[in-house]
Design an enzyme around this catalytic site. Structure first.
Site, mmCIF file in Angstrom:
data_model
loop_
_atom_site.group_PDB
_atom_site.id
_atom_site.type_symbol
_atom_site.label_atom_id
_atom_site.label_comp_id
_atom_site.label_asym_id
_atom_site.label_seq_id
_atom_site.Cartn_x
_atom_site.Cartn_y
_atom_site.Cartn_z
ATOM 1 N N ASP A 1 14.944 -0.691 1.110
ATOM 2 C CA ASP A 1 15.667 -0.826 2.361
ATOM 3 C C ASP A 1 16.720 -1.919 2.153
ATOM 4 O O ASP A 1 17.761 -1.662 1.566
ATOM 5 C CB ASP A 1 14.613 -1.161 3.427
ATOM 6 C CG ASP A 1 15.133 -1.145 4.842
ATOM 7 O OD1 ASP A 1 16.038 -0.363 5.130
ATOM 8 O OD2 ASP A 1 14.615 -1.921 5.664
ATOM 9 N N GLU B 1 7.912 2.175 -6.183
ATOM 10 C CA GLU B 1 8.070 1.736 -4.791
ATOM 11 C C GLU B 1 8.123 2.947 -3.862
ATOM 12 O O GLU B 1 8.507 4.036 -4.273
ATOM 13 C CB GLU B 1 9.369 0.926 -4.642
ATOM 14 C CG GLU B 1 9.170 -0.544 -4.344
ATOM 15 C CD GLU B 1 8.423 -0.878 -3.056
ATOM 16 O OE1 GLU B 1 7.630 -0.080 -2.528
ATOM 17 O OE2 GLU B 1 8.645 -1.998 -2.564
ATOM 18 N N ASP B 2 7.758 2.713 -2.630
ATOM 19 C CA ASP B 2 7.859 3.786 -1.635
ATOM 20 C C ASP B 2 9.289 3.912 -1.114
ATOM 21 O O ASP B 2 9.833 5.000 -1.037
ATOM 22 C CB ASP B 2 6.870 3.542 -0.477
ATOM 23 C CG ASP B 2 6.946 2.133 0.104
ATOM 24 O OD1 ASP B 2 7.739 1.290 -0.385
ATOM 25 O OD2 ASP B 2 6.196 1.846 1.060
ATOM 26 N N ASP C 1 4.080 3.437 6.456
ATOM 27 C CA ASP C 1 3.417 3.247 7.743
ATOM 28 C C ASP C 1 4.353 2.747 8.832
ATOM 29 O O ASP C 1 5.414 2.187 8.568
ATOM 30 C CB ASP C 1 2.299 2.207 7.597
ATOM 31 C CG ASP C 1 2.859 0.788 7.465
ATOM 32 O OD1 ASP C 1 3.668 0.549 6.546
ATOM 33 O OD2 ASP C 1 2.509 -0.072 8.306
ATOM 34 N N PHE D 1 13.955 4.942 10.514
ATOM 35 C CA PHE D 1 12.629 4.461 10.153
ATOM 36 C C PHE D 1 11.711 5.651 9.896
ATOM 37 O O PHE D 1 11.548 6.508 10.754
ATOM 38 C CB PHE D 1 12.046 3.541 11.230
ATOM 39 C CG PHE D 1 10.888 2.744 10.702
ATOM 40 C CD1 PHE D 1 11.104 1.593 9.946
ATOM 41 C CD2 PHE D 1 9.580 3.167 10.910
ATOM 42 C CE1 PHE D 1 10.038 0.882 9.415
ATOM 43 C CE2 PHE D 1 8.512 2.455 10.381
ATOM 44 C CZ PHE D 1 8.739 1.312 9.633
ATOM 45 N N VAL D 2 11.140 5.691 8.700
ATOM 46 C CA VAL D 2 10.330 6.845 8.315
ATOM 47 C C VAL D 2 8.882 6.451 8.029
ATOM 48 O O VAL D 2 8.591 5.307 7.687
ATOM 49 C CB VAL D 2 10.932 7.558 7.080
ATOM 50 C CG1 VAL D 2 12.233 8.255 7.431
ATOM 51 C CG2 VAL D 2 11.147 6.585 5.913
ATOM 52 N N LYS E 1 0.831 -1.190 0.000
ATOM 53 C CA LYS E 1 0.000 0.000 0.000
ATOM 54 C C LYS E 1 0.866 1.240 0.000
ATOM 55 O O LYS E 1 0.425 2.344 -0.309
ATOM 56 C CB LYS E 1 -0.882 0.021 1.269
ATOM 57 C CG LYS E 1 -1.707 -1.202 1.468
ATOM 58 C CD LYS E 1 -2.366 -1.177 2.862
ATOM 59 C CE LYS E 1 -3.085 -2.469 3.087
ATOM 60 N NZ LYS E 1 -3.071 -2.853 4.517
ATOM 61 N N GLY E 2 2.129 1.069 0.387
ATOM 62 C CA GLY E 2 2.999 2.221 0.649
ATOM 63 C C GLY E 2 3.196 3.163 -0.520
ATOM 64 O O GLY E 2 3.442 4.351 -0.324
ATOM 65 N N LYS F 1 17.323 3.793 1.124
ATOM 66 C CA LYS F 1 18.270 3.733 2.253
ATOM 67 C C LYS F 1 19.435 2.848 1.825
ATOM 68 O O LYS F 1 19.455 1.659 2.150
ATOM 69 C CB LYS F 1 17.596 3.087 3.474
ATOM 70 C CG LYS F 1 16.529 3.904 4.143
ATOM 71 C CD LYS F 1 16.210 3.262 5.496
ATOM 72 C CE LYS F 1 14.743 3.113 5.721
ATOM 73 N NZ LYS F 1 14.403 2.438 6.984
HETATM 74 P P1 IMP Z 1 13.154 -4.279 1.820
HETATM 75 O O1 IMP Z 1 12.667 -5.588 1.295
HETATM 76 O O2 IMP Z 1 13.988 -4.442 3.059
HETATM 77 O O3 IMP Z 1 13.841 -3.401 0.792
HETATM 78 O O4 IMP Z 1 11.901 -3.532 2.394
HETATM 79 C C1 IMP Z 1 11.081 -2.788 1.646
HETATM 80 C C2 IMP Z 1 9.774 -2.592 2.377
HETATM 81 O O5 IMP Z 1 9.949 -2.489 3.800
HETATM 82 C C3 IMP Z 1 9.178 -1.282 1.942
HETATM 83 O O6 IMP Z 1 8.371 -1.437 0.793
HETATM 84 C C4 IMP Z 1 8.379 -0.878 3.167
HETATM 85 O O7 IMP Z 1 7.117 -1.485 3.156
HETATM 86 C C5 IMP Z 1 9.178 -1.441 4.328
HETATM 87 N N1 IMP Z 1 10.065 -0.421 4.915
HETATM 88 C C6 IMP Z 1 11.417 -0.391 4.870
HETATM 89 N N2 IMP Z 1 11.913 0.676 5.499
HETATM 90 C C7 IMP Z 1 10.834 1.368 5.953
HETATM 91 C C8 IMP Z 1 10.692 2.598 6.686
HETATM 92 O O8 IMP Z 1 11.644 3.310 7.057
HETATM 93 N N3 IMP Z 1 9.414 2.971 6.964
HETATM 94 C C9 IMP Z 1 8.325 2.255 6.581
HETATM 95 N N4 IMP Z 1 8.413 1.107 5.894
HETATM 96 C C10 IMP Z 1 9.659 0.664 5.583
HETATM 97 MG MG MG Z 2 6.188 -1.246 0.749
#
Ligand code: IMP
Ligand code: MG
Length: 176
Positions: free
Chosen positions: A101, A97-98, A157, A150-151, A41-42, A129
């Site tokens: 990470d 993508e939002d 969310d 964490f944002v 949803k982000g 990040k």
């Molecule tokens: P990844 O698989 O670790 O790259 O995570 C990506 C997903 O983790 C994003 O699409 C978000 O849903 C969530 N996420 C990662 N960092 C944050 C943050 O700082 N705030 C909120 N959601 C996050």
């Molecule tokens: Mg997401």
């Protein structure tokens, strides 16, 4: 624990950057139709604001993935919750993508989508990040690189809250 939110990127800053990204995307996709794949949803807020400012023809589809883990970390195990409605074959696909990470969600997703034979496949993220990367992902458009914090807001969310904040805020936790 009670969380507090401090503004990291104001609404004005985010909107100004989105306008720049839309301009770049409109130039890069000149003469083509860009098919936006919004990752729920982000990415909903970002996708809408971006789409409104893109000047080439736009089509959109939505997909939802969930990565098992706690509220602030992804585990790397990705589950497809809602698939796209339409095939991607021969489309110029831009994944929205939002935040990236660890990169685990995106590396799973990009492989899944590339198997559907789009004409092209690119990635656009509002936030990145880079310090946290575990899996390499090629990002074509980035709104902002941010430090390892964490944002929330603008779709992001914490425990399903704060998605509606019109800015990007940092969450800090304090003992009650
Ligand atoms: P990844 O698989 O670790 O790259 O995570 C990506 C997903 O983790 C994003 O699409 C978000 O849903 C969530 N996420 C990662 N960092 C944050 C943050 O700082 N705030 C909120 N959601 C996050
Ligand atoms: Mg997401």
């Amino acid at each position: 624990m009670k969380e507090q939110i401090h503004i990291m990127l104001s609404e004005e800053k985010v909107n100004a950057r989105i306008a720049e990204l839309a301009k770049q995307i409109s130039q890069d996709y000149a003469g083509r139709t860009v098919h936006l794949v919004c990752i729920l949803k982000g990415s909903v807020f970002f996708t809408c604001e971006l789409a409104k400012r893109i000047t080439v023809p736009v089509t959109m589809d939505f997909m939802s993935v969930s990565s098992y883990g706690d509220d602030t970390k992804s585990s790397g195990v990705v589950r497809l919750v809602k698939d796209l409605d339409e095939p991607l074959q021969d489309k110029d696909v831009l994944v929205i993508e939002d935040i990236i990470d660890s990169g685990r969600t995106l590396s799973y997703l990009l492989e899944n989508l590339s198997n559907r034979k789009p004409a092209s496949l690119r990635l656009c993220t509002l936030l990145d990040k880079p310090e946290r990367r575990v899996k390499e992902v090629k990002v074509d458009y980035t709104g902002f690189e941010i430090p390892d914090e964490f944002v929330v807001g603008y779709g992001l969310d914490y425990a399903q809250k704060y998605r509606n904040l019109p800015y990007i805020g940092v969450v800090t936790f304090e003992e009650e």
